[in-house]
Design an enzyme around this catalytic site. Structure first.
Site, PDB file in Angstrom:
ATOM      1  N   GLU A 177      41.476  37.420  42.784  1.00  0.00           N
ATOM      2  CA  GLU A 177      41.549  38.694  42.052  1.00  0.00           C
ATOM      3  C   GLU A 177      41.770  38.577  40.544  1.00  0.00           C
ATOM      4  O   GLU A 177      42.658  39.223  39.985  1.00  0.00           O
ATOM      5  CB  GLU A 177      42.654  39.564  42.668  1.00  0.00           C
ATOM      6  N   GLU A 189      38.570  38.874  54.287  1.00  0.00           N
ATOM      7  CA  GLU A 189      39.699  39.730  54.669  1.00  0.00           C
ATOM      8  C   GLU A 189      39.196  41.036  55.277  1.00  0.00           C
ATOM      9  O   GLU A 189      39.662  42.127  54.942  1.00  0.00           O
ATOM     10  CB  GLU A 189      40.577  40.020  53.444  1.00  0.00           C
TER      11      GLU A 189
HETATM   12  C1  GLA Z   1      44.877  40.945  49.051  1.00  0.00           C
HETATM   13  C2  GLA Z   1      45.265  39.491  49.236  1.00  0.00           C
HETATM   14  C3  GLA Z   1      45.723  39.207  50.623  1.00  0.00           C
HETATM   15  C4  GLA Z   1      46.651  40.262  51.137  1.00  0.00           C
HETATM   16  C5  GLA Z   1      46.012  41.603  51.017  1.00  0.00           C
HETATM   17  C6  GLA Z   1      46.919  42.650  51.571  1.00  0.00           C
HETATM   18  O1  GLA Z   1      43.654  41.219  49.572  1.00  0.00           O
HETATM   19  O2  GLA Z   1      44.229  38.598  48.926  1.00  0.00           O
HETATM   20  O3  GLA Z   1      46.387  37.991  50.627  1.00  0.00           O
HETATM   21  O4  GLA Z   1      47.864  40.234  50.446  1.00  0.00           O
HETATM   22  O5  GLA Z   1      45.769  41.834  49.648  1.00  0.00           O
HETATM   23  O6  GLA Z   1      47.575  42.244  52.715  1.00  0.00           O
END
Ligand code: GLA
Length: 365
Positions: A161, A268
């Site tokens: 990020e 994710e």
């Molecule tokens: C982001 C992070 C993850 C996690 C999510 C929320 O996407 O990359 O590690 O913390 O937020 O759970």
């Protein structure tokens, strides 16, 4: 009454069987899981914590997934809460579980502006450290973590990020950026590559399909490639919703990133039943959190669409990981709206496959 049932029962059964697709899977008797249906496409993973490995989700994890990610245990603040003090217990248990069960591990993550301990950025007097000191600390951390799991973790999210939320800005004004400028990104990849030259290294981010953010991420990835930085792929976090991304946005993103010669992993994945939001807020009066039939349908359609596209791009997609196991618990319960339940995954609160699961495994292509 009895004889009426006798007449209607075969008819009802026949109609019911017409409704189901031919290859509808009977979940309890079918030994196959997501990992088996997708064997010739990509590995299928799940994010979890140590508590999941001691709980009753274990049979489901083993049946469905052939890759795991630590939900929190490998983040900087979890592994090195104080300088030089490493806490390996939870991360080690996850690795051991994976090794015992022949499951691959994705490492998450080596450098992020969140869940990074404060000590990293300060000296003993509480003053901000110099770039030299911060990069040295980054190197020490990455070297310790990547070396420990060398050969056991096949891919790492190296930087998480780094792009700003404001479309007018480029890189996020994090402590990493304020102290080191762009260089922290390059260095993080170099340190990880030095520690394990065989690990696949990823840049990971969210909203990677939104056109304005896609362009900024493309710019970053291209600059890393042009500099010869050892980067293998991009992680599309895929914290999506029933509203987005659209099919074209997803295709364009995959094509754009892969045109740089990068692999793609969906790192994710979850499909929220609410519009995407980031800032924490209170629940509004009357704001419902019912998983209505309409939302269920919208979620099924979205899961069907995104998996169809994943299959079409199997030459560049090497893994799809869900963020959490089932709707019993997900990070999206309470986030960003306190007290609001969400239903973003393929398994319900009783670990049973939802209708969306059938959409994902019933394919003919
Ligand atoms: C982001 C992070 C993850 C996690 C999510 C929320 O996407 O990359 O590690 O913390 O937020 O759970």
């Amino acid at each position: 009454m009895g004889s009426v049932l006798w007449i209607y029962f075969p008819l009802i059964m026949m109609l019911n069987s017409c409704k189901s697709p031919q290859n509808m899977v009977n979940y309890s008797s079918d030994q196959r899981g997501l990992k088996d249906f997708y064997q010739s496409y990509f590995s299928i993973g799940v994010a979890l914590g140590m508590k999941d490995l001691a709980g009753n989700a274990v049979p489901l994890i083993k049946k469905q997934f052939n890759s795991i990610t630590a939900e929190n245990a490998m983040k900087m603040a979890s592994l090195q809460p104080r300088e030089g003090v490493f806490y390996w217990k939870e991360a080690d248990s996850i690795i051991n579980f994976a090794q015992r069960n022949g499951i691959k591990v994705r490492g998450h993550n080596l450098c992020w502006h969140e869940q990074a301990p404060d000590w990293l950025f300060k000296d003993h007097e509480g003053k901000e450290v110099t770039k030299t000191v911060l990069l040295q600390r980054l190197k020490t951390h990455i070297t310790a973590v990547v070396s420990r799991y060398k050969g056991k973790i096949y891919a790492w999210d190296v930087v998480n990020e780094a792009i700003d939320d404001d479309p007018k800005e480029y890189l996020r004004k994090s402590k990493w950026f304020q102290i080191c400028g762009e260089e922290f990104i390059v260095k993080a990849f170099e340190y990880a590559h030095e520690a394990d030259p065989d690990a696949k290294l990823f840049y990971n981010d969210y909203n990677t399909e939104r056109p304005e953010k896609r362009e900024r991420i493309y710019k970053l990835l291209k600059s890393l490639k042009d500099k010869g930085v050892p980067i293998d792929g991009i992680g599309l976090q895929a914290h999506w919703s029933v509203q987005e991304p659209g099919e074209d946005e997803l295709r364009t993103a995959i094509e754009s990133y892969s045109s740089l010669g990068l692999n793609i992993q969906l790192t994710e994945l979850d499909i929220s039943i609410y519009p995407w939001e980031k800032n924490k807020r209170a629940r509004r009066p009357g704001e419902s959190d019912v998983f209505t039939p309409e939302l269920e349908k919208a979620q099924r359609d979205k899961y069907a669409m995104v998996f169809k596209i994943f299959r079409q791009y199997k030459n560049v997609i090497t893994n799809v990981t869900f963020w959490n196991i089932s709707d019993r618990y997900s990070w999206l319960d309470n986030y960003p709206v306190a007290g609001r339940k969400n239903y973003p995954l393929l398994f319900d609160g009783h670990f049973q496959p939802k209708k969306a699961y059938q959409e994902v495994i019933n394919f003919k292509d």
